[in-house]
Write an enzyme that holds these catalytic residues in place. Structure first.
Site, PDB file in Angstrom:
ATOM      1  CG  ASP A 147      16.126  -8.106  -3.906  1.00 59.65           C
ATOM      2  OD1 ASP A 147      15.159  -7.248  -3.511  1.00 59.65           O
ATOM      3  OD2 ASP A 147      16.739  -8.849  -3.233  1.00 59.65           O
ATOM      4  CG  ASP A 356      11.900  -4.762  -1.111  1.00 57.94           C
ATOM      5  OD1 ASP A 356      12.829  -4.985  -1.936  1.00 57.94           O
ATOM      6  OD2 ASP A 356      11.679  -5.754  -0.324  1.00 57.94           O
TER       7      ASP A 356
END
Length: 482
Positions: A147, A356
């Site tokens: 992440d 992202d």
């Protein structure tokens, strides 16, 4: 239509394009391909890694753990998109929170910091379409969600007061001679407080155990709580001594699936990127594999470009310099091209976006999204429209079609840097019979929110995060473990 015929159609299209005819691509609908269910992780899931030249390479795979494998494709899509919407909302809240905490208004900052112990979210919120890698920790192994919007790496630890089910054994601090809890009066504990907005006794343990505590609270009710610790991290055999991570003894939330925890690759002092600056120079990249295939992608740590398999030259866009950006990677989005048509929108004048790995669907401010939607509808007018689905409101009925010519989609960043989205990242297939196929983009609620480029639009692409050079690179690449 057989795949051979599809390839022939694609070659014909490329020949026509070379001769000056048209833009776009052919998307082939193989009979039964859309009806494949997502595979749950079963048994222990080991991912490969190795050192290549000056780089460390970790294999990436989709993490498709689901507690309800009997759900239909539509139900799974609804759960995925609902989770994705929650992540986007959480990211917007975090961005605003970082701005307030970093402002000169001390009173406003105090109010923001008091809203949650740790204003953080992660790709672990998503039940599907996460990407996982396996690392060594304290002599054992841990499969963690990758992440780019999280500051801290954490894993579940013994003794676990409350833990979600995971495929691998829990990390046992007592079995690792190199494990040590981080005390409250340490720079790492101070960094955690600054990064998350925690302060005072909340970050420390009891008087008889003065270890630095952490609490990661996710907006769907999931959480991870434990102590900050140090241990030896192993990346393809390369050791990172004294790596600071969260040793979680209370962790809950079905979205974590069967993983051991989370790898934080954000821009913060405690992220894996910052802690391995000496080894890898603050550079990492990934190539995300296609969801429908069984192939794996790669996470490369280090700046050795020779290990990439990119088919186009790498183009770099400058990161936005913002002292209040938190752990996020910002770029300026200056334009979008659909087919050969440049989209016109006033929103590009303030087009800051986040790149992202944990968000799935690209979410754009309304002015930009509506302009993209209008142009896409114009170029896709030959196909009948279908009802909206969840956050996706530009949908089509493609039942019975053997192939679809999809307009190309390009993102344009500062300096005229153009990044073409893989054709597989343009449309999202909601239904197994192709009766509901949607543009894989969604609108944010307000012009004041921040657009996010999700992982669905990053597939089959080498994305390079160069924190030292403050730039993000892009190149086309057929993803595979390299």
């Amino acid at each position: 239509m057989a795949w051979g015929a599809c390839i022939a159609a694609l070659l014909l299209l490329l020949l026509l394009a070379a001769a000056g005819g048209g833009n776009g691509g052919v998307h082939c609908l193989e009979e039964g391909s859309m009806s494949r269910s997502r595979r749950a992780l079963q048994g222990r899931h080991y991912l490969r890694s190795r050192a290549v030249g000056g780089a460390t390479v970790l294999e990436l795979r989709h993490h498709s753990f689901s507690s309800a494998p009997s759900k239909s494709k539509e139900e799974e899509a609804d759960a995925l998109l609902s989770s994705d919407a929650a992540r986007v909302a959480s990211l917007q809240w975090r961005i605003e929170n970082y701005r307030v905490i970093g402002s000169s208004d001390a009173a406003a900052a105090a109010v923001a910091a008091s809203k949650a112990q740790v204003p953080v979210t992660s790709g672990a919120k998503l039940r599907t379409l996460n990407y996982v890698a396996t690392v060594g920790l304290g002599g054992g192994e841990a499969t963690v969600i990758v992440d780019t919007a999280s500051e801290l790496t954490w894993v579940q630890c013994k003794p676990c007061e409350s833990c979600h089910d995971q495929q691998e054994p829990l990390f046992d601090p007592t079995s690792s001679p190199s494990y040590a809890a981080v005390p409250c009066n340490s720079s790492s504990c101070d960094a955690l407080q600054v990064a998350t907005g925690m302060s005072g006794p909340a970050a420390c343990g009891s008087a008889d155990q003065p270890a630095c505590s952490y609490t990661l609270s996710y907006r769907d009710g999931s959480y991870s709580r434990g102590v900050l610790a140090r241990d030896k991290l192993s990346l393809a055999g390369q050791a990172v001594d004294g790596f600071v991570f969260g040793c979680g003894t209370s962790n809950q939330g079905a979205p974590f699936g069967g993983t051991s925890g989370l790898m934080g690759l954000g821009r913060s002092q405690l992220s894996l990127v910052s802690q391995t600056m000496d080894q890898f120079g603050g550079v990492f990249s990934y190539c995300l594999p296609l969801k429908e295939s069984d192939s794996s992608g790669s996470l490369v740590l280090g700046d050795d470009l020779s290990v990439y398999r990119n088919s186009t030259p790498i183009v770099y866009a400058s990161m936005v310099s913002d002292p209040l950006q938190g752990p996020f990677y910002f770029l300026n989005l200056t334009g979008i091209t659909v087919g050969s048509q440049e989209v016109d929108s006033s929103g590009f004048s303030a087009g800051k976006v986040i790149i992202d790995s944990g968000t799935v669907i690209t979410s754009l401010v309304p002015s930009i999204y509506n302009a993209v939607k209008a142009e896409f509808l114009s170029q896709f007018a030959e196909y009948p429209q279908a009802p909206a689905f969840s956050i996706l409101d530009t949908c089509f009925n493609m039942t019975g079609l053997r192939e679809v010519q999809v307009p190309s989609l390009k993102l344009v960043f500062d300096g005229g840097v153009e990044v073409e989205v893989d054709s597989s990242g343009v449309l999202y297939f909601v239904s197994s019979d192709s009766s509901q196929v949607c543009l894989a983009m969604a609108a944010l609620k307000s012009e004041y929110e921040t657009s996010i480029i999700g992982n669905y639009q990053q597939k089959n692409m080498r994305v390079i995060f160069d924190t030292s050079g403050s730039q993000v690179g892009f190149a086309q690449e057929t993803c595979g473990y390299i």
